[in-house]
Design a protein around this motif. Structure first.
Motif, PDB file in Angstrom:
ATOM      1  N   ARG A   1      50.131 102.984 -23.172  1.00 29.00           N
ATOM      2  CA  ARG A   1      50.094 103.515 -24.525  1.00 29.00           C
ATOM      3  C   ARG A   1      49.037 104.610 -24.606  1.00 29.00           C
ATOM      4  NH1 ARG A   1      48.695 100.328 -30.136  1.00 29.00           N
ATOM      5  NH2 ARG A   1      48.506 102.208 -31.346  1.00 29.00           N
TER       6      ARG A   1
ATOM      7  N   PHE B   1      49.542 107.047 -30.156  1.00 29.25           N
ATOM      8  CA  PHE B   1      50.531 106.260 -30.898  1.00 29.25           C
ATOM      9  C   PHE B   1      51.895 106.275 -30.213  1.00 29.25           C
ATOM     10  CE2 PHE B   1      47.405 107.805 -33.990  1.00 29.25           C
ATOM     11  CZ  PHE B   1      46.884 106.577 -34.365  1.00 29.25           C
ATOM     12  N   VAL B   2      51.904 106.562 -28.917  1.00 32.19           N
ATOM     13  CA  VAL B   2      53.170 106.584 -28.183  1.00 32.19           C
ATOM     14  C   VAL B   2      53.089 105.604 -27.018  1.00 32.19           C
ATOM     15  CG1 VAL B   2      54.843 108.020 -26.979  1.00 32.19           C
ATOM     16  CG2 VAL B   2      53.444 109.020 -28.778  1.00 32.19           C
ATOM     17  N   GLU B   3      54.096 104.756 -26.933  1.00 28.29           N
ATOM     18  CA  GLU B   3      54.177 103.821 -25.816  1.00 28.29           C
ATOM     19  C   GLU B   3      55.168 104.352 -24.793  1.00 28.29           C
ATOM     20  OE1 GLU B   3      53.231  99.178 -26.973  1.00 28.29           O
ATOM     21  OE2 GLU B   3      55.286  99.871 -26.991  1.00 28.29           O
ATOM     22  N   HIS B   4      54.745 104.407 -23.537  1.00 19.97           N
ATOM     23  CA  HIS B   4      55.619 104.869 -22.461  1.00 19.97           C
ATOM     24  C   HIS B   4      56.010 103.662 -21.608  1.00 19.97           C
ATOM     25  CE1 HIS B   4      54.773 109.227 -23.046  1.00 19.97           C
ATOM     26  NE2 HIS B   4      53.737 108.696 -23.679  1.00 19.97           N
ATOM     27  N   TYR B   5      57.268 103.678 -21.169  1.00 17.18           N
ATOM     28  CA  TYR B   5      57.771 102.521 -20.421  1.00 17.18           C
ATOM     29  C   TYR B   5      58.306 102.940 -19.055  1.00 17.18           C
ATOM     30  CZ  TYR B   5      57.943 100.953 -25.258  1.00 17.18           C
ATOM     31  OH  TYR B   5      57.617 100.669 -26.559  1.00 17.18           O
TER      32      TYR B   5
ATOM     33  N   TYR C   1      60.431  89.335 -23.146  1.00 17.47           N
ATOM     34  CA  TYR C   1      59.364  89.713 -22.225  1.00 17.47           C
ATOM     35  C   TYR C   1      58.255  88.672 -22.235  1.00 17.47           C
ATOM     36  CZ  TYR C   1      61.383  94.343 -21.731  1.00 17.47           C
ATOM     37  OH  TYR C   1      62.207  95.386 -21.441  1.00 17.47           O
TER      38      TYR C   1
ATOM     39  N   ARG D   1      63.750  97.225 -11.780  1.00 21.31           N
ATOM     40  CA  ARG D   1      64.593  96.027 -11.621  1.00 21.31           C
ATOM     41  C   ARG D   1      64.050  95.168 -10.478  1.00 21.31           C
ATOM     42  NH1 ARG D   1      68.692  95.811 -14.772  1.00 21.31           N
ATOM     43  NH2 ARG D   1      69.418  97.734 -15.768  1.00 21.31           N
TER      44      ARG D   1
ATOM     45  N   HIS E   1      63.836  92.448 -14.921  1.00 21.09           N
ATOM     46  CA  HIS E   1      63.059  93.635 -14.573  1.00 21.09           C
ATOM     47  C   HIS E   1      61.586  93.493 -14.943  1.00 21.09           C
ATOM     48  CE1 HIS E   1      64.181  94.583 -18.767  1.00 21.09           C
ATOM     49  NE2 HIS E   1      63.035  95.234 -18.807  1.00 21.09           N
TER      50      HIS E   1
ATOM     51  N   ARG F   1      60.590 100.906 -16.166  1.00 21.25           N
ATOM     52  CA  ARG F   1      61.300  99.656 -15.854  1.00 21.25           C
ATOM     53  C   ARG F   1      61.656  99.626 -14.376  1.00 21.25           C
ATOM     54  NH1 ARG F   1      62.846 101.577 -20.538  1.00 21.25           N
ATOM     55  NH2 ARG F   1      62.734 100.263 -22.399  1.00 21.25           N
TER      56      ARG F   1
ATOM     57  N   VAL G   1      53.895  99.217 -19.106  1.00 28.42           N
ATOM     58  CA  VAL G   1      53.701  99.881 -20.398  1.00 28.42           C
ATOM     59  C   VAL G   1      52.360 100.599 -20.402  1.00 28.42           C
ATOM     60  CG1 VAL G   1      53.572  99.530 -22.894  1.00 28.42           C
ATOM     61  CG2 VAL G   1      55.006  98.056 -21.527  1.00 28.42           C
TER      62      VAL G   1
ATOM     63  N   TRP H   1      54.683  93.635 -18.271  1.00 32.84           N
ATOM     64  CA  TRP H   1      55.508  92.571 -18.839  1.00 32.84           C
ATOM     65  C   TRP H   1      56.657  92.252 -17.892  1.00 32.84           C
ATOM     66  CZ3 TRP H   1      54.533  90.804 -24.026  1.00 32.84           C
ATOM     67  CH2 TRP H   1      53.487  91.475 -24.656  1.00 32.84           C
TER      68      TRP H   1
ATOM     69  N   LEU I   1      58.421  95.484 -16.605  1.00 34.33           N
ATOM     70  CA  LEU I   1      58.185  96.588 -17.538  1.00 34.33           C
ATOM     71  C   LEU I   1      56.707  96.968 -17.486  1.00 34.33           C
ATOM     72  CD1 LEU I   1      59.434  98.303 -19.926  1.00 34.33           C
ATOM     73  CD2 LEU I   1      58.454  96.591 -21.422  1.00 34.33           C
TER      74      LEU I   1
ATOM     75  N   SER J   1      62.471 105.586 -22.767  1.00 33.50           N
ATOM     76  CA  SER J   1      61.298 105.809 -21.914  1.00 33.50           C
ATOM     77  C   SER J   1      60.014 105.775 -22.727  1.00 33.50           C
ATOM     78  CB  SER J   1      61.417 107.152 -21.202  1.00 33.50           C
ATOM     79  OG  SER J   1      61.389 108.196 -22.153  1.00 33.50           O
ATOM     80  N   HIS J   2      60.111 106.030 -24.024  1.00 32.15           N
ATOM     81  CA  HIS J   2      58.910 105.970 -24.866  1.00 32.15           C
ATOM     82  C   HIS J   2      59.311 105.760 -26.325  1.00 32.15           C
ATOM     83  CE1 HIS J   2      60.099 110.194 -25.226  1.00 32.15           C
ATOM     84  NE2 HIS J   2      59.542 110.151 -26.418  1.00 32.15           N
ATOM     85  N   LEU J   3      58.383 105.212 -27.094  1.00 32.12           N
ATOM     86  CA  LEU J   3      58.607 105.019 -28.533  1.00 32.12           C
ATOM     87  C   LEU J   3      57.333 105.389 -29.290  1.00 32.12           C
ATOM     88  CD1 LEU J   3      60.482 101.586 -28.748  1.00 32.12           C
ATOM     89  CD2 LEU J   3      61.408 103.796 -29.377  1.00 32.12           C
ATOM     90  N   VAL J   4      57.506 106.032 -30.417  1.00 36.65           N
ATOM     91  CA  VAL J   4      56.352 106.372 -31.261  1.00 36.65           C
ATOM     92  C   VAL J   4      56.090 105.200 -32.205  1.00 36.65           C
ATOM     93  CG1 VAL J   4      55.408 107.994 -32.935  1.00 36.65           C
ATOM     94  CG2 VAL J   4      56.929 108.809 -31.150  1.00 36.65           C
TER      95      VAL J   4
END
Lengths: 328, 141
Positions: A40, A43-47, A12, A51, A34, A49, A38, A29, A36, B54-57
């Protein structure tokens, strides 16, 4: 089955533009194939994507983020100037608090003006729309969009006349153009209201506790004034943000404000019970709920400030109620 | 027949566990066919399936704050007696788990373990010293 290159983790490259909120952060990113997005939250990152070959449009809409931010900062600056006596009469608490508000307001004003005009960018494919929250300022968004468009152009070569005709069908029987849905659904940050509430309570509690520890006076002028300023900043910021946003986000902010004041009410009631104010006859629950801890001992400036807080609180409650009613 | 759906015809064989998987269970996200369980395990270990989460802690940041935040206040520092061992256990449990799909330094992870471990050790040392002192006084009496 997918091609072998999918085994390798994508490399990325961060595109210009970032967005910071209360306990939230957003960035965007670019991978070879693709985009991305992001976000946050705590403490959780959501993504998300997207293409590059599927992206149909990148829409930039103008917003009033700079004006709203600058107005909020100016308000804080003005509140600080009004609170701080001039010329400074020694190292008083009031001078220190006013000076702090002036410093914060001036710094926020400079930053808001330096960041440039506001915008909202949405990337659309045939099936979905994703709001790129990291691109909230036009200058950064344009730089990021340039890089994105280059990457899209590399994977979406222009159609030849034959391909275009094949895609479109025969000239004699052209496909009618389907109208697009007019609204671009915003992607609200996940659980933003919970973060806002928790952060406001944490800041308020920390400042009040710090002031209490330093002054050794329970519920006296110092924590009252500090907390009042903080609540005013938070409430006004929330108010102006609510006014400038769309319905879904407005609901989130309204929920945040309602929950915040509810949680404050519970906390204040607990303090009222524990501190023995019930017996001493000082203060009452509605006054505590509004953050007015020692109305009688406060001077005129603080009373005016508290009056403003009370007015803002009522306004927020009305706005929140209206937003919830409209959402139903 | 599919391992999970006994009435469905199997389409692929999972490249990891060798179970038969029908078209509902098979995941062809990477360059090898996987069953849903192996795909989930693969995501947990940062394999090719990580491209699709879709998400990571971010346990490293979480554990770091669990130790740092209470330690910042004089009154709240006592809470580290509980939060530091919990953070240490949480971090070690999720040590191999990917915290982000983006480039991320291992510094937070190490810092979290070192700080949580240090605070836990300090607490245990203090408790051991107190117990030793109490026992010594009791023996002397």
């Amino acid at each position: 089955m997918a091609e072998a290159s999918q085994r390798d983790p994508p490399r990325y490259r961060r595109l210009p533009g970032r967005w910071y909120g209360v306990a939230t952060k957003a960035s965007v990113w670019l991978a070879p194939d693709h985009l991305l997005v992001v976000e946050r939250a705590w403490f959780v990152e959501h993504y998300w994507r997207l293409r590059l070959r599927d992206i149909e449009s990148v829409v930039l809409q103008r917003t009033r983020a700079r004006e709203i931010g600058a107005a909020t900062a100016a308000l804080v600056l003005a509140a600080g100037l009004a609170l701080a006596p001039w010329p400074p009469a020694g190292l008083e608490l009031r001078t220190a608090l006013g000076g702090l508000a002036v410093a914060i307001g001036a710094m926020a004003l400079v930053i808001e003006l330096a960041r440039g005009a506001g915008c909202a960018v949405t990337v659309r494919t045939r099936t979905t729309s994703v709001r790129v929250r990291a691109w909230s300022r036009r200058r950064a968004a344009r730089r990021g969009m340039e890089q994105l468009c280059e990457a899209i152009a590399a994977v979406q070569p222009p159609l030849t006349a034959e391909q275009f005709a094949a895609e479109r069908g025969t000239e004699a029987d052209p496909e009618p153009v389907q109208p697009r849905p007019p609204a671009l659904p915003p992607v609200a940050p996940p659980r933003a209201w919970a973060g806002t509430v928790a952060a406001l309570l944490a800041v308020e509690g920390a400042v009040a506790a710090g002031a209490l520890a330093l002054e050794k006076i329970a519920f006296a002028f110092a924590p009252l004034a500090v907390t009042a300023i903080l609540i005013l900043i938070g409430a006004v910021n929330t108010l102006v943000k609510s006014m400038g946003r769309r319905a879904a986000e407005l609901r989130q902010w309204a929920v945040a404000v309602i929950v915040y004041w509810g949680a404050r009410g519970v906390a204040m009631y607990a303090i009222w019970l524990v501190a023995g104010w019930r017996e001493s006859g000082q203060g009452d629950v509605p006054a505590l709920w509004l953050g007015i801890w020692s109305w009688r001992s406060a001077d005129v400036a603080v009373q005016a400030l508290l009056g403003a807080i009370a007015a803002v609180s009522v306004l927020m409650a009305v706005l929140g109620g209206l937003a919830v009613h409209r959402a139903k | 027949m599919c391992f999970r759906h006994g009435t469905r015809r199997a389409q692929v064989v999972c490249a990891r566990c060798g179970r038969f998987a029908c078209e509902l269970c098979a995941v062809d996200a990477a360059d090898e066919p996987l069953c849903a369980e192996c795909f989930g395990h693969d995501v947990g270990l940062g394999g090719p399936g990580l491209r699709y989460v879709s998400h990571l802690v971010q346990y490293d940041s979480l554990c770091l704050w669990m130790v740092l935040l209470p330690a910042l206040g004089l009154v709240t520092a006592g809470f580290t007696l509980f939060t530091a061992p919990f953070a240490l256990a949480l971090m070690l449990f999720h040590w191999r788990r990917p915290m982000s799909v983006l480039p991320r330094s291992a510094l937070r992870r190490w810092l979290a373990v070192l700080m949580a471990g240090g605070v836990t050790l300090a607490w245990f040392g203090l408790l051991a010293w107190l117990i030793h002192r109490l026992v010594t006084e009791w023996m002397a009496a």
